[in-house]
Motif scaffolding. Structure first.
Motif, short mmCIF file in Angstrom:
data_model
loop_
_atom_site.label_atom_id
_atom_site.label_comp_id
_atom_site.label_asym_id
_atom_site.label_seq_id
_atom_site.Cartn_x
_atom_site.Cartn_y
_atom_site.Cartn_z
N TYR A 70 0.84 -1.21 0.00
CA TYR A 70 0.00 0.00 0.00
C TYR A 70 0.87 1.26 0.00
CZ TYR A 70 -4.10 -2.88 1.36
OH TYR A 70 -5.12 -3.81 1.39
N ASN A 71 1.89 1.26 0.83
CA ASN A 71 2.76 2.44 0.91
C ASN A 71 3.45 2.72 -0.42
OD1 ASN A 71 2.11 2.57 3.62
ND2 ASN A 71 4.07 1.77 4.35
N ARG A 72 3.87 1.65 -1.09
CA ARG A 72 4.65 1.81 -2.32
C ARG A 72 3.76 2.15 -3.52
NH1 ARG A 72 7.30 -2.48 -1.54
NH2 ARG A 72 5.95 -3.87 -2.73
N ASN A 73 2.59 1.49 -3.62
CA ASN A 73 1.80 1.58 -4.85
C ASN A 73 0.37 2.09 -4.68
OD1 ASN A 73 3.94 0.29 -6.34
ND2 ASN A 73 3.30 -1.65 -5.42
N LYS A 74 -0.12 2.13 -3.43
CA LYS A 74 -1.52 2.43 -3.12
C LYS A 74 -2.46 1.33 -3.63
CE LYS A 74 -1.01 7.41 -2.73
NZ LYS A 74 -1.50 8.74 -3.16
N HIS A 75 -1.89 0.21 -4.01
CA HIS A 75 -2.69 -0.98 -4.31
C HIS A 75 -1.91 -2.20 -3.87
CE1 HIS A 75 -0.18 -1.83 -7.87
NE2 HIS A 75 -0.37 -0.58 -8.28
N GLY A 76 -2.57 -3.35 -3.93
CA GLY A 76 -1.99 -4.59 -3.44
C GLY A 76 -3.11 -5.59 -3.27
N GLN A 77 -3.30 -6.09 -2.06
CA GLN A 77 -4.36 -7.06 -1.80
C GLN A 77 -5.58 -6.38 -1.16
OE1 GLN A 77 -3.00 -11.05 -0.63
NE2 GLN A 77 -0.99 -10.14 -0.35
N PHE A 78 -6.76 -6.72 -1.67
CA PHE A 78 -8.01 -6.12 -1.22
C PHE A 78 -8.99 -7.21 -0.80
CE2 PHE A 78 -6.07 -3.08 -4.00
CZ PHE A 78 -6.50 -1.83 -3.61
N LEU A 79 -9.89 -6.84 0.08
CA LEU A 79 -10.97 -7.74 0.50
C LEU A 79 -12.19 -7.53 -0.40
CD1 LEU A 79 -10.65 -7.14 4.33
CD2 LEU A 79 -9.94 -9.21 3.10
N VAL A 80 -12.95 -8.62 -0.58
CA VAL A 80 -14.19 -8.55 -1.35
C VAL A 80 -15.33 -8.95 -0.43
CG1 VAL A 80 -15.47 -9.48 -3.31
CG2 VAL A 80 -12.99 -9.14 -3.49
N SER A 81 -16.35 -8.08 -0.35
CA SER A 81 -17.50 -8.34 0.52
C SER A 81 -18.78 -8.33 -0.32
CB SER A 81 -17.61 -7.28 1.61
OG SER A 81 -16.44 -7.26 2.40
N LEU A 82 -19.69 -9.21 0.03
CA LEU A 82 -20.97 -9.33 -0.69
C LEU A 82 -22.04 -8.51 0.00
CD1 LEU A 82 -22.69 -10.76 -2.87
CD2 LEU A 82 -23.05 -12.61 -1.22
N LYS A 83 -22.71 -7.65 -0.77
CA LYS A 83 -23.79 -6.84 -0.22
C LYS A 83 -25.04 -7.70 0.01
CE LYS A 83 -22.51 -2.81 -3.08
NZ LYS A 83 -23.00 -1.95 -4.19
N PRO A 84 -25.69 -7.55 1.16
CA PRO A 84 -26.96 -8.28 1.36
C PRO A 84 -28.10 -7.67 0.55
CG PRO A 84 -26.46 -6.92 3.28
CD PRO A 84 -25.26 -6.83 2.37
N HIS A 85 -27.95 -6.41 0.18
CA HIS A 85 -28.93 -5.74 -0.69
C HIS A 85 -28.19 -4.64 -1.44
CE1 HIS A 85 -29.16 -2.32 2.13
NE2 HIS A 85 -29.18 -3.24 3.09
N PRO A 86 -28.71 -4.14 -2.55
CA PRO A 86 -27.96 -3.24 -3.42
C PRO A 86 -27.41 -1.98 -2.76
CG PRO A 86 -29.91 -4.04 -4.55
CD PRO A 86 -30.02 -4.51 -3.13
N ASP A 87 -28.09 -1.47 -1.75
CA ASP A 87 -27.66 -0.22 -1.11
C ASP A 87 -26.87 -0.44 0.18
OD1 ASP A 87 -28.98 1.30 -3.10
OD2 ASP A 87 -30.89 1.02 -2.04
#
Length: 204
Positions: A70-87
């Motif tokens: 993150y410090n070097r590139n501002k990207h790397g590994q991210f988490l993915v979460s499922l929305k229970p509803h669209p909002d």
């Protein structure tokens, strides 16, 4: 010297069904999820055994490796979460996987990052990996000035290869990648990237 990059815990990249968010290196829920995901039989078969099998090891990994990316590139590994509803907000959503845009540390790095993804076994086959990867790529291009992107996967992993093709990446052949210890992998790249991959540091 890299500055410490620490986005707010509420930050996310929303897609139709998902939230993509940064790992919070001090969050014990994130440590526990990484241990759970990375020790499923499917993950070990496709990605190998990371050795990160306790929350303590996951915390150390997050504080060191994840934060350094993150410090070097501002990207790397991210988490993915499922929305229970669209909002639904990020806090309301359920962790189901990870998506990554990785660019190693020089000199052992290619000059363009590679996209990766893994979901919990019970969430496979629902299009989440493709949706998460598209969301992250769009954000990276728009906000982080990322242009060319690689995709690497086992030549014998048709599911991953299908996802890379859905992302619009082109197959560039099988290569023995030094960054992965010389294993023979399928290499994909975004269409605008040169046909001569040595300009990005890829040689075999």
């Amino acid at each position: 010297m890299s500055t410490h990059f620490s986005p707010p815990s509420s930050f996310s990249i929303p897609t139709e069904r998902l939230h993509i968010s940064y790992i919070q290196p001090e969050n014990p829920d994130h440590h526990a999820f990484i241990v759970h995901l990375w020790n499923t039989e499917q993950f070990i078969q496709t990605c190998g055994n990371t050795g990160i099998d306790t929350p303590e090891k996951a915390k150390e990994f997050c504080k060191n490796r994840v934060q350094a990316d993150y410090n070097r590139n501002k990207h790397g590994q991210f988490l993915v979460s499922l929305k229970p509803h669209p909002d639904a907000s990020l806090a309301e959503s359920k962790l189901i996987g990870m998506v990554s845009l990785m660019k190693g540390e020089p000199p052992n790095a290619y000059t363009c990052p590679d996209i990766g993804y893994t979901m919990l076994p019970e969430e496979n086959g629902k299009g989440y990996a493709t949706e998460a990867a598209l969301g992250l790529l769009d954000y990276a291009r728009r906000e982080l000035n990322v242009t060319g992107v690689f995709g690497f996967c086992s030549k014998d992993n048709p599911a991953s290869r299908r996802v890379l093709e859905k992302l619009g990446l082109e197959f560039r052949g099988l290569r023995k990648l030094r960054i992965f210890g010389g294993s023979l992998d399928a290499v994909y790249a975004t269409p605008e990237m040169s046909s001569d991959l040595t300009v990005y540091g890829i040689d075999d």
